[in-house]
Design an enzyme around this catalytic site. Structure first.
Site, short mmCIF file in Angstrom:
data_model
loop_
_atom_site.label_atom_id
_atom_site.label_comp_id
_atom_site.label_asym_id
_atom_site.label_seq_id
_atom_site.Cartn_x
_atom_site.Cartn_y
_atom_site.Cartn_z
N GLY B 24 0.79 -1.23 0.00
CA GLY B 24 0.00 0.00 0.00
C GLY B 24 0.82 1.27 0.00
O GLY B 24 0.27 2.36 0.09
N SER B 25 2.13 1.17 -0.11
CA SER B 25 2.95 2.39 -0.06
C SER B 25 2.86 3.16 -1.37
O SER B 25 2.83 2.58 -2.45
CB SER B 25 4.42 2.01 0.22
OG SER B 25 4.89 1.11 -0.75
N ASP B 26 2.80 4.48 -1.25
CA ASP B 26 2.80 5.33 -2.44
C ASP B 26 3.58 6.60 -2.12
O ASP B 26 4.17 6.71 -1.03
CB ASP B 26 1.37 5.61 -2.91
CG ASP B 26 0.56 6.42 -1.92
OD1 ASP B 26 1.05 7.46 -1.43
OD2 ASP B 26 -0.58 6.02 -1.61
N TYR B 34 -3.14 -0.53 7.00
CA TYR B 34 -4.54 -0.56 6.59
C TYR B 34 -5.44 -0.89 7.78
O TYR B 34 -5.22 -1.87 8.50
CB TYR B 34 -4.74 -1.60 5.49
CG TYR B 34 -4.25 -1.16 4.13
CD1 TYR B 34 -3.95 0.17 3.84
CD2 TYR B 34 -4.14 -2.09 3.10
CE1 TYR B 34 -3.53 0.55 2.58
CE2 TYR B 34 -3.72 -1.71 1.83
CZ TYR B 34 -3.42 -0.39 1.58
OH TYR B 34 -3.02 0.00 0.32
N LYS B 218 -1.69 -1.06 -12.63
CA LYS B 218 -1.42 0.31 -12.19
C LYS B 218 -0.08 0.40 -11.47
O LYS B 218 0.27 -0.48 -10.69
CB LYS B 218 -2.53 0.81 -11.27
CG LYS B 218 -2.53 2.31 -11.09
CD LYS B 218 -3.86 2.83 -10.58
CE LYS B 218 -4.01 2.66 -9.10
NZ LYS B 218 -5.34 3.05 -8.63
N LYS B 220 2.47 2.93 -9.15
CA LYS B 220 2.58 4.13 -8.32
C LYS B 220 3.78 4.95 -8.77
O LYS B 220 4.87 4.39 -8.97
CB LYS B 220 2.75 3.71 -6.86
CG LYS B 220 1.54 2.98 -6.29
CD LYS B 220 0.38 3.91 -6.05
CE LYS B 220 -0.83 3.17 -5.48
NZ LYS B 220 -1.94 4.08 -5.16
N ASP B 248 -0.34 6.44 -11.02
CA ASP B 248 -1.02 7.03 -9.87
C ASP B 248 -0.01 7.79 -9.01
O ASP B 248 0.92 7.19 -8.48
CB ASP B 248 -1.65 5.89 -9.05
CG ASP B 248 -2.46 6.38 -7.86
OD1 ASP B 248 -2.49 7.60 -7.62
OD2 ASP B 248 -3.06 5.53 -7.18
N ASN B 250 -0.87 9.85 -6.37
CA ASN B 250 -1.35 10.08 -5.00
C ASN B 250 -1.11 11.51 -4.50
O ASN B 250 -0.63 11.71 -3.38
CB ASN B 250 -0.73 9.05 -4.05
CG ASN B 250 -1.28 7.67 -4.30
OD1 ASN B 250 -0.74 6.93 -5.14
ND2 ASN B 250 -2.36 7.30 -3.64
N GLU B 274 -3.60 9.25 -12.22
CA GLU B 274 -4.53 9.32 -11.09
C GLU B 274 -3.99 10.24 -10.01
O GLU B 274 -2.80 10.22 -9.71
CB GLU B 274 -4.68 7.89 -10.55
CG GLU B 274 -5.64 7.75 -9.39
CD GLU B 274 -5.89 6.28 -9.05
OE1 GLU B 274 -5.78 5.42 -9.96
OE2 GLU B 274 -6.17 5.98 -7.88
N GLU B 303 -10.68 9.02 -4.90
CA GLU B 303 -10.61 8.30 -3.64
C GLU B 303 -10.55 9.23 -2.44
O GLU B 303 -10.90 8.84 -1.34
CB GLU B 303 -9.43 7.31 -3.62
CG GLU B 303 -8.08 7.96 -3.53
CD GLU B 303 -6.93 6.95 -3.68
OE1 GLU B 303 -6.79 6.37 -4.76
OE2 GLU B 303 -6.18 6.75 -2.71
N ASP B 326 -15.51 5.95 -4.08
CA ASP B 326 -14.98 5.17 -2.97
C ASP B 326 -16.15 4.86 -2.02
O ASP B 326 -16.93 5.74 -1.70
CB ASP B 326 -13.89 5.97 -2.25
CG ASP B 326 -13.25 5.20 -1.13
OD1 ASP B 326 -12.13 4.71 -1.32
OD2 ASP B 326 -13.87 5.06 -0.06
N HIS B 353 -12.37 3.18 -6.92
CA HIS B 353 -11.21 2.95 -6.08
C HIS B 353 -11.49 1.78 -5.16
O HIS B 353 -12.57 1.67 -4.59
CB HIS B 353 -10.93 4.20 -5.23
CG HIS B 353 -9.88 4.00 -4.18
ND1 HIS B 353 -10.16 4.04 -2.83
CD2 HIS B 353 -8.56 3.73 -4.30
CE1 HIS B 353 -9.03 3.82 -2.16
NE2 HIS B 353 -8.06 3.63 -3.01
#
Lengths: 442, 442
Positions: B24-26, B34, B218, B220, B248, B250, B274, B303, B326, B353
Site C-alpha cells: 500500500g505504499s505510495d 490498513y 497500475k 505508483k 497514480d 497520490n 490518477e 478516492e 470510494d 477505487h
C-alpha cells in the site's frame, strides 16, 4: 527568543451553553453551543502557549481526540527548531503519512492542527514579548515566507511573488501601524440579528449598536423569505440608507435558489451575500457571483473554507468579492498567511470571520498584520465582531468607535481565564453540572 | 423487509500492520497500516448490520470517536422508518446543527457517517435476503431517488433527470445482470507496483498477475522521476504494448509539475494519471486534464474526493475522464448513488477505487449496480483490485479471469470474521501485543 523543548501538551473540551438563548443561531446552525478545543503547551523552561479551535458543541470531543493524536508529533520537539523551519512543522502536522487520509487538510484534523499551531504561535509571540500582530509585522519577509507551505498553490502564488508583495508593502508600514494604534481596525457587528432573535430584540440591539457608533450590520437570512424581507426592512429602516448592511445565508441554498432569493432582497442594498451555498462549491459561488454582480451585491465566503487550496480556487474563478479568513478553521497563522498573500495578489479585500468564542481575539491580529504589512488598504475592508464571551479571556478584545484596538499584551490573545475554562469543561464542569441538575439541558 | 428499532451500535478500531511489508505504499503514504473503524448495529429483532470505513492506521481512534458521537442519532431509530425516508436520515447524520461545523460532509465526520450508513445498508440488504447490488438493482427508481440528498447538486442533476436516467436504463437490465453473473465485472490490479516494492518483487508479481489473466495494471509514481521511468518501462515491457497501464501519483505534485512530470512518461502510454495533485483542486485537475488530453492521457481522481459537491464540480469543469468513487470516503451508498447518476449525466465512466481493507468487498456492489441499472456500459470501465486482507471477511471477493464475480450472500459484504476483528483490535489485540513484544512496532 523562543527556545527549549515542548514538554507538555494538554487539551480540553470547553463549552458555553449559548443555544439556551439562541445566540449564534442561523439558517443552518439553529442551536449552537459555542465551544473550543483548548490546547496548552509548555516548554521545559516553563513558558506556556495557548491555542484553540472553535466548534459548535457536540463533537468537540472528536477534535480533542484529534489533538491528542497530533500530540506525539509535538511533544519533545524543540520550539526554536519549530519556528526556524515552521513550514516543515506545519507539514508534519498536516501531512503525516497515516493521518492525512483523514483529511487531508480539512475537517476535524485541520481544526485540531489549527488549535495546536495557534498555541505554538502564541508561545512564540510571548517569547518575543510581542502581540502576535506585531511579531508578524516586524518579521523579515523571508522569515514570514518560510512559515508557509506553498504546496498546491504555486500556480496562483509563487514564493517569489509572495516575497515581492511583502517587500513592496514595507513602504508606509510605520505610518499604518501608528494609524492602527490610534484608530483601530474597522469592524462590523453581527450581534443584532441572529436568526433566532425576535424582532423586538433585533430592534433593541440595533438601537444600542447605533448609539455605540456601529455603522455596518449583518443580518442572518435564508430560512424563510418573508422573514428575511421583514427583518432586512426593519434593519435598513433603522440604520438609514447610508450605513452598510450585509446578509448571511450560512450555506442554506442551492445555486439557482441563491440567485433567486437574493434577488428578492436587492431593495435593501446588501453589500454582500455571505455563504449562499455549500462552502465546497467553488463553481457554484462563481455562478452566483456572476449573476449578482449586476445587482451590486458581492459574494463573501470563507468561514468554512477548509484550506488554502479552496481559497486559491475561489480567487482564481472570481467566485468572491470578499475573502473571509478564519483563525481556527485554516491551519493557523501559517495557512492564513498564504491566503492573505493570495488575496493581495488577486486584489480581493479580506474581511475576516469572527464571533463564536475566541475568534475575535485571534483574528484581529491577522487583519492588523494584513493592513500594516500586506494590503496597506482599508477600502471595502472590515472585521466581523460579535459581542459574546469575551469575558472568558485574559486579554479580551477592545472595541472603540466600532473598531478593534490593537492588542498590546504579548501573545495571540488565546489564553482563557483558568476559572472560565474549568467551569465550562464538558461534561463535568460546574456550569454543565448545574444545567443538568436544573434540567435546562439533558 | 427491514424492521425494528436499532438498539445497539458498537464500533472498534481494527488495524493491520501492512506497513511492515510496504504493502500500500505510495508517494504520499509511505507506511500505511490498513485499518478500519468497524461498526456493528443490531435491531431489537436481533438482526445485525456491519459497516466500516477505511483508514491508514494512526487516527483511526478519531473516527471511532466520531462514530460514537453519531450513535445517539442512530440508537432508538426504527430501521423501517430509516429506509422509508433514507434521505432524511442521511441528512440527520451529515447535517446536525452542531456537528456539521466539523465538516460539513468531509473528513473525519463524513468517514464516520459512511461507516454507520454502510452498516444500515448492510442491515437492509440482509433483511431483504439479497446482496446489496441486487437490492439496488431491484429497487424502484422512485425509491432509489428517495435515498439521495440532492442538496447542492441540483444545478448539475435534478431529481427528475436522475429518475429519467434510471427509467431509461431499465431496458436490457436482465440481460446485463445475467452477463455479470456469468462473466463478472472487469478489474485491474494495483498489487504489483507499490512504490516501496523493489524491482525484483515488481517483476515477480507482474509475471504472476499475467499468468492469472490480468490485462490492466497500475503503477505508483511521483516520488522520483527516474524511478518512475524505470518502473514504467519494466512493466510496459513485461505486459506488452496492448495491455493497459495506468499511473497514480497520490497527490504528489503541484499543477505545473504534474503536467511536466507526466509528459515525461508519455512513451509508456498510460491510460490515466490518477490523483496528480490536491484532491481539493478542481481547477487544477481541469488544467492538467486540458494539458494532457493531446497526449492521450486522461485524469482520474476520487478516492479522496470528499463529497458529491466536489464530484459535481470535477464533472462540470471537465476535470476528469474517469470517476473513482470510494465506498467509504463518500457518505455510503446514498451519496455514491448521486455520484453514479451525475457521472452518467455527464457521460464520464466510473472506475471505482478499491484495495485497502474491505474496499473491494464493498465497492463491487456499487459498480455492479452502475453497470446493470445506470450506465449499461463497460466501455473504458474497470474496478480496482488489490490482493490483500480479503481473508478477514466472511464473504470475501471472488475474482475470476480478472473480474469481480457478483456476491451472492445477503448484505454488503462488510462483515469481518470475529476472530480477525478481535486479534487486530488496536492497541490491545493479540497481533499488536505480539508486535510490540517482539519490538517490530513501538
Amino acid at each position: 527568543m523562543v527556545k527549549g523543548k515542548i514538554t507538555k501538551l494538554s487539551v480540553s473540551d470547553v463549552r458555553f451553553p449559548t443555544s439556551l438563548e439562541q445566540h449564534g443561531s442561523d439558517a443552518m446552525h439553529t442551536d449552537p453551543d459555542y465551544s473550543v478545543a483548548y490546547v496548552v503547551i509548555e516548554t521545559e523552561g516553563g513558558l506556556k502557549g495557548y491555542g484553540l479551535t472553535f466548534t459548535l458543541g457536540k463533537g468537540t470531543e472528536i477534535v480533542v481526540c484529534a489533538v491528542q493524536a497530533l500530540s506525539s508529533l509535538v511533544i519533545g520537539k524543540d520550539s526554536e527548531e519549530i519556528v526556524n523551519d515552521f513550514r516543515s512543522f506545519y507539514r508534519l502536522l498536516t501531512s503525516d503519512g497515516q493521518m492525512r487520509w483523514l483529511g487531508p487538510e480539512k475537517g476535524v484534523v485541520q481544526l485540531a492542527a489549527a488549535a495546536v499551531l495557534n498555541a505554538v504561535w502564541d508561545l512564540w509571540a510571548r517569547a518575543e514579548g510581542k502581540p502576535l500582530w506585531k511579531l508578524l509585522v516586524d518579521m523579515d519577509p523571508e522569515k514570514l515566507i518560510s512559515c508557509i507551505d506553498f504546496r498546491y498553490i504555486t500556480d496562483a502564488l509563487t514564493e517569489k511573488e509572495a516575497l515581492d508583495i511583502l517587500r513592496k508593502a514595507r513602504d508606509g508600514k510605520c505610518k499604518r501601524e501608528e494609524h492602527m494604534l490610534k484608530e483601530g481596525y474597522p469592524a462590523y457587528t453581527t450581534s443584532c440579528a441572529w436568526i433566532g432573535y425576535p424582532d423586538e430584540q433585533l430592534k433593541q440591539l440595533c438601537s444600542k449598536a447605533l448609539s455605540e457608533g456601529w455603522t455596518r450590520f449583518k443580518v442572518k437570512v435564508g430560512a424563510d423569505l418573508n422573514d428575511d424581507i421583514r427583518r432586512c426592512r426593519l434593519l435598513r429602516e433603522m440604520i438609514g440608507p447610508d450605513k452598510t448592511l450585509m446578509i448571511d445565508a450560512n450555506q442554506r441554498w442551492d445555486v439557482a435558489e441563491a440567485i433567486e432569493w437574493v434577488s428578492r432582497l436587492v431593495e435593501f442594498k446588501p453589500l454582500w451575500i455571505e455563504e449562499p451555498t455549500s462552502p465546497d462549491d467553488i463553481l457554484g459561488h462563481a455562478a452566483i457571483a456572476k449573476a449578482l454582480a449586476p445587482l451590486g451585491i458581492g459574494v463573501a465566503t470563507g468561514e468554512q473554507c477548509h484550506n488554502r487550496v479552496m481559497f486559491k480556487q475561489l480567487l482564481q474563478s472570481q467566485a468572491l468579492r470578499f475573502v473571509q479568513i478564519d483563525s481556527c478553521r485554516l491551519g493557523s497563522v501559517n495557512e492564513n498567511l498564504a491566503v492573505l498573500l493570495m488575496a493581495e495578489k488577486f486584489q480581493v479585500p479580506v474581511c475576516p470571520h469572527a464571533g463564536g468564542v475566541g475568534l475575535c481575539e485571534l483574528v484581529q491580529h491577522l487583519i492588523l498584520f494584513d493592513y500594516i504589512a500586506v494590503s496597506g488598504s482599508l477600502e471595502n475592508r472590515m472585521c466581523e465582531y460579535v459581542d459574546h464571551l469575551h469575558e472568558h479571556f485574559t486579554n479580551p478584545v477592545v472595541i472603540k468607535n466600532a473598531s478593534y484596538m490593537p492588542p498590546k499584551n504579548p501573545g495571540y490573545s488565546t489564553e482563557m481565564k483558568d476559572d472560565s475554562a474549568k467551569r465550562h469543561q464538558f461534561p463535568d464542569g460546574e456550569v454543565w453540572r448545574e444545567l443538568r441538575a436544573s434540567r435546562r439541558v439533558q
